[in-house]
Structures are given as structure tokens and as C-alpha cells.
Scaffold this active site. Structure first.
Site, short mmCIF file in Angstrom:
data_model
loop_
_atom_site.label_atom_id
_atom_site.label_comp_id
_atom_site.label_asym_id
_atom_site.label_seq_id
_atom_site.Cartn_x
_atom_site.Cartn_y
_atom_site.Cartn_z
CE1 TYR A 130 -6.01 -8.02 -7.45
CE2 TYR A 130 -5.95 -9.18 -5.36
CZ TYR A 130 -5.97 -8.01 -6.07
OH TYR A 130 -5.94 -6.80 -5.41
NE ARG B 216 -3.14 -4.41 -1.02
CZ ARG B 216 -2.40 -5.14 -0.19
NH1 ARG B 216 -1.09 -4.96 -0.16
NH2 ARG B 216 -2.94 -6.05 0.60
CG HIS C 90 -5.37 -10.16 1.06
ND1 HIS C 90 -5.52 -10.48 -0.27
CD2 HIS C 90 -5.34 -8.80 1.10
CE1 HIS C 90 -5.59 -9.38 -0.99
NE2 HIS C 90 -5.48 -8.34 -0.19
CE LYS D 16 -7.89 -2.11 5.50
NZ LYS D 16 -8.52 -1.99 4.15
NE ARG E 47 -3.58 -2.34 2.66
CZ ARG E 47 -3.27 -3.53 3.14
NH1 ARG E 47 -2.05 -3.73 3.62
NH2 ARG E 47 -4.16 -4.51 3.17
CG HIS F 183 -5.74 0.19 -3.14
ND1 HIS F 183 -4.96 0.06 -1.99
CD2 HIS F 183 -6.49 -0.94 -3.19
CE1 HIS F 183 -5.24 -1.07 -1.39
NE2 HIS F 183 -6.15 -1.71 -2.11
#
Length: 330
Positions: free
Chosen positions: A309, A277, A300, A222, A199, A274
Site C-alpha cells: 500500500y 480490507r 501483518h 489468521k 477480515r 476482501h
């Protein structure tokens, strides 16, 4: 026993309100009458007890938001941002008594916000923040009542289009930044995001201490997890040279946005840095990368986020062509 035989009568001798209460003595001809009287006295004593009902909670929603932040919100990475968002929501609701906030009041507020063009995701976030506040304060014992918005449903949202840059667009963007941006950091930050899936804020936080043996360490992410991503020798050397000169990266997101506008690359509303990313992840999968490896690189917490994806994989759903029931008839 409160009932006993007394001559030819049955005597009820009881203190229905306990040892400090009034004593009741009464005689009956039959035992069954005495038992019914005893039950009556006990039931009456129970119903006559004062109910120590707590006083009405008259605190306003704005007061509860401040209390939530001091008790719970400050512990969150985005706690202050959430607090400010809730204050804005509170003002839109008219700052009612927190206990008296109703789903209808929030629905009216949400309608006004929708008519003003506010996105469904933002509106869902507003409801989510209030739910979290009420539930947290109830769990901590600060409020005695249940979440008044607990039964409300989130808005159903269409899945957002996943946007990423093609190889030509990547070269065009990097060229635009090199030619027009006066910010000394934005080009290298863009390369970091494209090379690691970081990020923008994570890339800006990189220092020499987080760079070692051609690997970048991302902390205070995050998800709260530390992750390490390998980089090329060329990028590593460029980073060392840059950080030895500047020590840290300065805030450069505005410079990136200006370069993106100048490049005339069209992206869905709300996407800027973003997209870098998304671009890393998309090219990783298109080039044959493993989805579980990608999950670790991106950090994640669940595979569900990374699965967005999966459709870009070269063999994704190829069985739809090879195994469909009419393939052999075409």
C-alpha cells in the site's frame, strides 16, 4: 595384538567378526604379509555384514495424508481444509505410493490442471501443502525418505492488481446493501471491515465481550495474534445495539456477495469481501497514515505485506520528480 612373532614366523590370530565370531590363525614369513592379511580379514568382515535395510514403504499418498492430519495437521487452523485439498490433489494424481511420487508425475498433473483453467496460485498451494506434509512427516520420523517433490519450483506468478473502493463506490455499496439486502447483519459487518481493516470472518466473530471503550478486539486471527483497533463512538453504539438484539453475527458472506453483484462494482476475479480490507488500508495510507501503524492494525507478520500500500502515500516516490537528472532543464 592380533599379530605377534611366533618363532621365525609372524602369527595372525584374530576374530574379525568379534569375540563370538570364527577365530582365524595363520603364519607368515614376514610381518608386512601378516599385516596385509589382517587388514584383508577386517575389510572382508566389514563388507560381509548384513545391512539391516528398512522395508519398502508401501503406503499410498492418501494414507499418508490421513497420518499427517492425525499427527500434525489437526494443530493448524486450516488443517482440515488443507487435508481436504490434499485429498483432492491425491485423487488427481491417481493416489500413488507416497514414496514413489515423482516430480514428473506432479508436473503432468499440474499441466492438466492448468489446461482446465486452474489458477497458478491454487497450483502453488497444492505443491506447498504436499511439501509441508512430506517435510513434517520426515521430521517426525514417520517416513524415512526425503520429500520427493523437494526440488520442484513454484510457478512464477504476476503480481496481482491491488483493488480498492473509491469514496463514491463505498457510498454506493452501502446504499445498495441498505436498499436490497434482507440480511440483518451484512450492512454493519461491511462497516466494521471498512472502519478497521478486519477480515470478514474476523468481523463475524465479534461479540459484546470483544467490544470495550470504543475498541474492537480481534482474536483467533489468521496470524494467531490478538489485535485491538479503535473505532468511533457512532460505530461503537451501533454495535452495542445490534449485539444486544442478536447476540452474535450470523454468517453473511453470501448476502454481501449478492449485494456486490447488484451494485455492479467491477473487481478483479477472486476478490469480494476482501476488497473492504484493501479499501481500509488504501484510504489509510492516502490520508497520510503511517505504514508501520497500518501493519499493526492489519496484523501483518512482516512489513512486506503492508508495503503493497506504500505507493498510495501522498509523498510516495515524490523524489522521482524532484530529484531526477533533467528536472532543472524542463
Amino acid at each position: 595384538m592380533a599379530i605377534r612373532k611366533d618363532g621365525d614366523k609372524w602369527l595372525v590370530d584374530i576374530r574379525p567378526n568379534g569375540v563370538v565370531g570364527r577365530r582365524v590363525r595363520k603364519k607368515f614369513d614376514t610381518k608386512s604379509e601378516a599385516i596385509r592379511f589382517e587388514k584383508y580379514l577386517l575389510a572382508k568382515a566389514s563388507s560381509d555384514k548384513e545391512w539391516n535395510e528398512s522395508k519398502a514403504d508401501r503406503r499410498l499418498l492418501s494414507e499418508l495424508i490421513e497420518i499427517w492430519y492425525k499427527l500434525l495437521g489437526y494443530q493448524l487452523k486450516d488443517g482440515l481444509r488443507r487435508k481436504n485439498k490434499m485429498i483432492h490433489t491425491c485423487e488427481g494424481l491417481g493416489d500413488p505410493r507416497a514414496e514413489k511420487l515423482t516430480p514428473k508425475m506432479f508436473l503432468n498433473y499440474r499441466f492438466v490442471r492448468t489446461e482446465a483453467g486452474i489458477s497458478g496460485k491454487t497450483l502453488n498451494n497444492e505443491l506447498c501443502y504436499l511439501n509441508s506434509m512430506y517435510n513434517g512427516l520426515k521430521a517426525s520420523g514417520e517416513v524415512s525418505y526425503s520429500n520427493p517433490l523437494g526440488e520442484m519450483k513454484m510457478l512464477k506468478l504476476d503480481e496481482r492488481e491491488l483493488s480498492w473502493l473509491s469514496s463514491d463506490e463505498i457510498q454506493h455499496l452501502l446504499g445498495t446493501i441498505s436498499s436490497f439486502s434482507e440480511n440483518p447483519h451484512v450492512l454493519l459487518l461491511t462497516k466494521i471491515c471498512l472502519a478497521t481493516g478486519a477480515r470478514w470472518g474476523e468481523a463475524e466473530a465479534i461479540t459484546l465481550r470483544k467490544l470495550s471503550q470504543y475498541k474492537l478486539t480481534f482474536s483467533q486471527t489468521k496470524s494467531g495474534k490478538v489485535r485491538v483497533v479503535p473505532i468511533s463512538k457512532e460505530l461503537n453504539d451501533e454495535l452495542v445495539e445490534h449485539l444486544e438484539e442478536f447476540d452474535v453475527f450470523g454468517s453473511s458472506i453470501s448476502a454481501f456477495r449478492r449485494a456486490l453483484v447488484r451494485s455492479k462494482i467491477q473487481l478483479p476475479k477472486g476478490q469480494a469481501a476482501h476488497v473492504l480490507r484493501h479499501t481500509f488500508a488504501s484510504h489509510f495510507i492516502m490520508n497520510g497514515g503511517n505504514i508501520l501503524t497500518l501493519q499493526k492494525i492489519l496484523g501483518h507478520s512482516t512489513i512486506n505485506m503492508t508495503m503493497r500500500y506504500a505507493h498510495l502515500s501522498p509523498d510516495h516516490l515524490y523524489e522521482a520528480v524532484s530529484l531526477n537528472p533533467i528536472e532543472n532543464w524542463l
